[in-house]
Design a protein around this motif. Structure first.
Motif, short mmCIF file in Angstrom:
data_model
loop_
_atom_site.label_atom_id
_atom_site.label_comp_id
_atom_site.label_asym_id
_atom_site.label_seq_id
_atom_site.Cartn_x
_atom_site.Cartn_y
_atom_site.Cartn_z
N LYS A 24 0.83 -1.21 0.00
CA LYS A 24 0.00 0.00 0.00
C LYS A 24 0.87 1.26 0.00
CE LYS A 24 -4.02 -1.81 -0.21
NZ LYS A 24 -4.82 -1.62 -1.42
N VAL A 25 1.94 1.25 0.77
CA VAL A 25 2.86 2.40 0.78
C VAL A 25 3.48 2.56 -0.61
CG1 VAL A 25 5.04 3.30 1.73
CG2 VAL A 25 3.37 2.24 3.26
N LYS A 26 3.87 1.44 -1.22
CA LYS A 26 4.51 1.48 -2.54
C LYS A 26 3.59 2.09 -3.60
CE LYS A 26 6.67 -1.37 -6.06
NZ LYS A 26 5.73 -1.09 -7.14
N GLU A 27 2.29 1.92 -3.44
CA GLU A 27 1.35 2.53 -4.40
C GLU A 27 1.48 4.05 -4.41
OE1 GLU A 27 -2.58 1.28 -3.33
OE2 GLU A 27 -2.20 -0.82 -3.87
N ARG A 28 1.91 4.63 -3.30
CA ARG A 28 1.98 6.08 -3.18
C ARG A 28 3.37 6.65 -3.44
NH1 ARG A 28 -3.24 6.98 -3.11
NH2 ARG A 28 -4.35 6.31 -1.27
N VAL A 29 4.42 5.93 -3.01
CA VAL A 29 5.75 6.55 -3.05
C VAL A 29 6.79 5.78 -3.85
CG1 VAL A 29 5.42 7.79 -0.88
CG2 VAL A 29 6.46 5.52 -0.84
N GLY A 30 6.51 4.58 -4.29
CA GLY A 30 7.48 3.82 -5.07
C GLY A 30 8.25 2.82 -4.22
N ALA A 31 8.93 1.91 -4.91
CA ALA A 31 9.59 0.78 -4.26
C ALA A 31 10.76 1.19 -3.38
CB ALA A 31 10.07 -0.21 -5.33
N TRP A 32 11.62 2.09 -3.85
CA TRP A 32 12.80 2.43 -3.07
C TRP A 32 12.45 3.28 -1.86
CZ3 TRP A 32 16.67 -0.55 -3.21
CH2 TRP A 32 16.97 -1.24 -4.38
N ALA A 33 11.49 4.17 -2.00
CA ALA A 33 11.06 4.97 -0.84
C ALA A 33 10.41 4.05 0.20
CB ALA A 33 10.09 6.07 -1.27
N THR A 34 9.64 3.08 -0.25
CA THR A 34 9.01 2.12 0.66
C THR A 34 10.08 1.32 1.41
OG1 THR A 34 7.07 1.91 -0.75
CG2 THR A 34 7.46 0.13 0.82
N THR A 35 11.06 0.82 0.68
CA THR A 35 12.13 0.03 1.30
C THR A 35 12.90 0.87 2.31
OG1 THR A 35 12.30 -1.29 -0.71
CG2 THR A 35 14.17 -1.38 0.80
N THR A 36 13.19 2.12 1.96
CA THR A 36 13.91 3.01 2.86
C THR A 36 13.09 3.28 4.12
OG1 THR A 36 14.99 4.06 0.98
CG2 THR A 36 14.99 5.29 3.06
N LEU A 37 11.82 3.54 3.95
CA LEU A 37 10.93 3.80 5.08
C LEU A 37 10.85 2.59 6.00
CD1 LEU A 37 8.77 5.67 6.44
CD2 LEU A 37 7.09 4.46 5.03
N VAL A 38 10.60 1.42 5.42
CA VAL A 38 10.44 0.19 6.20
C VAL A 38 11.72 -0.14 6.98
CG1 VAL A 38 10.18 -2.33 5.98
CG2 VAL A 38 8.66 -0.79 4.72
N LEU A 39 12.83 -0.16 6.28
CA LEU A 39 14.08 -0.54 6.94
C LEU A 39 14.59 0.56 7.86
CD1 LEU A 39 15.80 -2.51 4.05
CD2 LEU A 39 14.58 -3.41 6.03
N GLY A 40 14.36 1.82 7.51
CA GLY A 40 14.77 2.93 8.37
C GLY A 40 14.01 2.93 9.69
N LEU A 41 12.69 2.77 9.62
CA LEU A 41 11.90 2.71 10.84
C LEU A 41 12.21 1.45 11.64
CD1 LEU A 41 8.43 4.03 9.59
CD2 LEU A 41 10.07 5.22 11.07
N GLY A 42 12.46 0.36 10.93
CA GLY A 42 12.85 -0.88 11.61
C GLY A 42 14.17 -0.72 12.33
N PHE A 43 15.11 -0.02 11.71
CA PHE A 43 16.40 0.24 12.35
C PHE A 43 16.21 1.06 13.63
CE2 PHE A 43 19.76 3.40 13.02
CZ PHE A 43 20.80 2.56 13.39
N LEU A 44 15.43 2.13 13.53
CA LEU A 44 15.22 2.98 14.71
C LEU A 44 14.53 2.21 15.84
CD1 LEU A 44 14.16 6.36 13.05
CD2 LEU A 44 16.33 5.80 14.17
N ALA A 45 13.51 1.43 15.50
CA ALA A 45 12.80 0.65 16.52
C ALA A 45 13.73 -0.40 17.13
CB ALA A 45 11.57 -0.03 15.90
N SER A 46 14.50 -1.09 16.30
CA SER A 46 15.43 -2.11 16.80
C SER A 46 16.50 -1.48 17.69
CB SER A 46 16.13 -2.83 15.63
OG SER A 46 15.20 -3.54 14.87
N LEU A 47 17.01 -0.33 17.28
CA LEU A 47 18.04 0.33 18.06
C LEU A 47 17.51 0.74 19.44
CD1 LEU A 47 20.92 1.50 18.21
CD2 LEU A 47 19.99 3.61 17.21
#
Length: 156
Positions: A24-47
């Protein structure tokens, strides 16, 4: 063992939810922005959670093969491929294919003892199990398509 099963079930549920959201996110912003968002937020939460739970021990990486550190880079491919698969095929079909692929490769790596795993003997029961799982996925996917065709014929 019970805890492991519960965690695996919960993990499977989260993978499906995450990939549906990612599509659903990819429908709005594209594949690379989605990947960056997902992994970036995952990094912050994991940290943050890792620092709370493990403190400074979070960064203790001694005794680990350096090439295992690259699993985060593999995660980029996971998010990118599965997100696009879900968007193009739908969640049930894409996740079914991912599941069968995971089982096949897990069996291969167990059998060969790759990536530091203990080598596990390949047996005919494992082969039959993989074939049954793959057949079940095909039945699951094709059964819906056949029902749709029958309903379209009746309605026409």
């Amino acid at each position: 063992m019970t805890l492991g099963i519960v965690l695996a079930l919960f993990g499977g549920m989260m993978v499906c939810i995450q990939n549906t959201f990612n599509a659903k996110v990819k429908e709005r912003v594209g594949a690379w922005a989605t990947t960056t968002l997902v992994l970036g937020l995952g990094f912050l939460a994991s940290l943050m959670i890792g620092l709370l739970v493990e403190g400074g021990g979070l960064f203790s990486m001694s005794g680990m093969e350096p090439w295992f550190w690259f699993s985060g880079i593999i995660g980029v491919g996971v998010v990118l491929c599965v997100t696009q698969g879900v968007q193009q095929l739908g969640p049930s079909y894409a996740i079914s294919i991912v599941m069968v692929s995971q089982i096949l490769f897990a069996l291969l790596w167990d059998t060969l003892g790759w990536f530091g795993l203990d080598q596990v003997a390949f047996t005919w029961t494992k082969a039959v199990g993989v074939v049954l799982i793959g057949g079940g996925v095909l039945l699951f996917q094709l059964g819906g398509k056949l029902t749709e065709r029958r309903m379209l014929r009746k309605g026409a």
